[in-house]
Write a protein that holds these residues in place. Structure first.
Motif, mmCIF file in Angstrom:
data_model
loop_
_atom_site.group_PDB
_atom_site.id
_atom_site.type_symbol
_atom_site.label_atom_id
_atom_site.label_comp_id
_atom_site.label_asym_id
_atom_site.label_seq_id
_atom_site.Cartn_x
_atom_site.Cartn_y
_atom_site.Cartn_z
ATOM 1 N N UNK A 163 0.858 -1.185 0.000
ATOM 2 C CA UNK A 163 0.000 0.000 0.000
ATOM 3 C C UNK A 163 0.896 1.237 0.000
ATOM 4 N N UNK A 164 0.548 2.181 -0.834
ATOM 5 C CA UNK A 164 1.237 3.468 -0.889
ATOM 6 C C UNK A 164 0.331 4.530 -0.274
ATOM 7 N N UNK A 165 0.870 5.253 0.713
ATOM 8 C CA UNK A 165 0.154 6.374 1.330
ATOM 9 C C UNK A 165 0.910 7.640 0.948
ATOM 10 N N UNK A 166 0.455 8.376 -0.048
ATOM 11 C CA UNK A 166 1.222 9.531 -0.514
ATOM 12 C C UNK A 166 1.177 10.710 0.453
ATOM 13 N N UNK A 167 2.350 11.346 0.585
ATOM 14 C CA UNK A 167 2.508 12.596 1.351
ATOM 15 C C UNK A 167 2.013 12.460 2.788
ATOM 16 N N UNK A 168 2.295 11.329 3.391
ATOM 17 C CA UNK A 168 1.928 11.131 4.785
ATOM 18 C C UNK A 168 3.001 11.681 5.723
ATOM 19 N N UNK A 169 4.258 11.557 5.328
ATOM 20 C CA UNK A 169 5.373 12.021 6.159
ATOM 21 C C UNK A 169 5.715 13.462 5.773
ATOM 22 N N UNK A 170 5.600 14.357 6.714
ATOM 23 C CA UNK A 170 5.964 15.757 6.488
ATOM 24 C C UNK A 170 7.445 15.934 6.797
ATOM 25 N N UNK A 201 -8.986 5.016 4.560
ATOM 26 C CA UNK A 201 -9.574 5.925 3.582
ATOM 27 C C UNK A 201 -10.136 7.167 4.270
ATOM 28 N N UNK A 202 -9.652 8.338 3.797
ATOM 29 C CA UNK A 202 -10.137 9.652 4.247
ATOM 30 C C UNK A 202 -9.947 9.866 5.752
ATOM 31 N N UNK A 203 -8.956 9.196 6.336
ATOM 32 C CA UNK A 203 -8.611 9.474 7.737
ATOM 33 C C UNK A 203 -7.621 10.641 7.807
ATOM 34 N N UNK A 204 -7.582 11.286 8.945
ATOM 35 C CA UNK A 204 -6.727 12.444 9.131
ATOM 36 C C UNK A 204 -5.507 12.048 9.944
ATOM 37 N N UNK A 205 -4.347 12.556 9.487
ATOM 38 C CA UNK A 205 -3.104 12.353 10.232
ATOM 39 C C UNK A 205 -2.263 13.617 10.073
ATOM 40 N N UNK A 206 -2.038 14.298 11.201
ATOM 41 C CA UNK A 206 -1.204 15.509 11.219
ATOM 42 C C UNK A 206 -1.728 16.551 10.219
ATOM 43 N N UNK A 207 -3.036 16.777 10.267
ATOM 44 C CA UNK A 207 -3.722 17.785 9.454
ATOM 45 C C UNK A 207 -3.663 17.482 7.950
ATOM 46 N N UNK A 208 -3.571 16.222 7.592
ATOM 47 C CA UNK A 208 -3.602 15.816 6.179
ATOM 48 C C UNK A 208 -4.532 14.611 6.041
ATOM 49 N N UNK A 209 -5.282 14.590 4.969
ATOM 50 C CA UNK A 209 -6.170 13.453 4.695
ATOM 51 C C UNK A 209 -5.386 12.348 4.003
ATOM 52 N N UNK A 210 -5.606 11.146 4.447
ATOM 53 C CA UNK A 210 -4.895 9.993 3.886
ATOM 54 C C UNK A 210 -5.695 9.418 2.728
ATOM 55 N N UNK A 211 -4.995 9.162 1.641
ATOM 56 C CA UNK A 211 -5.610 8.554 0.460
ATOM 57 C C UNK A 211 -4.746 7.377 0.004
ATOM 58 N N UNK A 212 -4.855 6.251 0.694
ATOM 59 C CA UNK A 212 -4.014 5.104 0.334
ATOM 60 C C UNK A 212 -4.449 4.492 -0.991
ATOM 61 N N UNK A 213 -3.515 3.814 -1.610
ATOM 62 C CA UNK A 213 -3.771 3.143 -2.888
ATOM 63 C C UNK A 213 -2.873 1.925 -2.990
ATOM 64 N N UNK A 214 -3.353 0.920 -3.710
ATOM 65 C CA UNK A 214 -2.549 -0.282 -3.931
ATOM 66 C C UNK A 214 -1.415 0.047 -4.891
#
Length: 318
Positions: free
Chosen positions: A106-113, A187-200
């Motif tokens: 799974x790729x979670x884009x732009x999760x790490x600031x 899907x659409x969860x919040x982490x550190x003021x960013x919405x998560x949009x995971x994808x395979x």
């Protein structure tokens, strides 16, 4: 004499001319035969090549009908997207991007600031320690959260500063079910003021996605932070060892709890079956008693009962 000599010369000239003509005709005939043979051989080769090409095109069409992606058209697929799961051109890329519907990664884009985006000074030893501590806290936080959905095999954090790789997090699970659970839950969860949009992701082996020059050299890659291959930032080894040990203990405890519940359910089922057996037996005995009473002789009760005035007929000894 002169006439005879002249006649001989003329005759000899005619013979020589005739010989030359015959020799030339023979050569011409041989050339024609050779040319004809070459043309025939070339025609046969062209015919055979045409048949081979036609057979190849037929097999290719069949393969195209069977497979969604043509194997012969490798240039149509984006190699960077297949290896890394991201492309710098995005949707404007000329080549095709294959989006999988199911994968272990799974790729979670732009999760790490990444805090290095805001840094304008040179990285000193103190700043490097602070960056490592920041990464360790982030890695620990997401590892314990992602561990709940399935057993993690690899967890990678991208350290690139390019827009198409900035802050990407790759999670590879041992089983596909864990990846599917995480994909659905994040899907659409919040982490550190960013919405998560995971994808395979198409990345299965990170060896082809990582920048080898960055892994081998201490000074890093020649292209720097804007390389198109992944620059993975690893946590401290002690933390990584602790996290995987905690994951192993967590799943061992889960297995024990599952075994206890299964044993408890089994014993409860056995007890319930025993109770049902005894209840059914009691029920059957009462039925048998009713059946026996229904088929008993009605005069038996009258025989056992004392008769009227039975004790009145006794003699009086007073």
């Amino acid at each position: 004499m002169n006439n005879n000599y002249q006649r001989q010369n003329n005759f000899q000239r005619e013979n020589n001319f005739q010989r030359e003509n015959n020799f030339q005709r023979g050569n011409d005939y041989q050339r024609r035969n050779n040319n004809q043979m070459q043309n025939n051989y070339q025609r046969e080769n062209n015919y055979q090549r045409g048949n081979d090409n036609q057979r190849g095109s037929n097999t290719q069409r069949r393969n195209n009908n069977i497979q969604n992606i043509d194997e012969n058209s490798e240039n149509s697929l984006c190699t960077f997207y297949q290896k890394i799961g991201a492309c710098r051109h995005g949707q404007m890329c000329v080549r095709k991007h294959f989006y999988p519907t199911f994968s272990r990664t799974i790729l979670i884009p732009q999760m790490y600031q990444n805090p290095r985006v805001q840094l304008k000074e040179k990285i000193s030893s103190t700043i490097r320690k602070e960056l490592q501590n920041h990464l360790d806290t982030f890695y620990k936080d997401i590892f314990y959260e992602l561990m709940k959905y399935g057993e993690i095999e690899e967890l990678m954090v991208s350290d690139n500063l390019t827009p198409h790789l900035l802050g990407h997090v790759y999670v590879k699970y041992v089983i596909d079910i864990g990846a599917a659970r995480a994909f659905k839950a994040l899907q659409n969860r919040w982490y550190n003021q960013t919405t998560l949009k995971p994808e395979f992701s198409t990345v299965v082996n990170f060896y082809g996605a990582r920048c080898r020059q960055n892994d081998r050299n201490r000074n890093g890659c020649d292209r720097g932070d804007y390389c198109n291959f992944l620059h993975i930032r690893d946590p401290s080894p002690s933390l990584l060892r602790q996290l995987y040990n905690d994951q192993q203990e967590y799943y061992q405890d889960l297995e024990r709890e599952v075994e206890k519940l299964s044993n408890k359910n089994r014993y409860s089922d056995e007890e319930q079956s025993d109770e049902e057996y005894y209840k059914s037996r009691k029920h059957n005995t009462s039925k048998n008693d009713l059946i026996q009473n229904s088929y008993s002789d009605p005069n038996e009760d009258n025989q056992n009962k004392p008769k009227d005035n039975e004790y009145d007929n006794k003699p009086n000894y007073d």
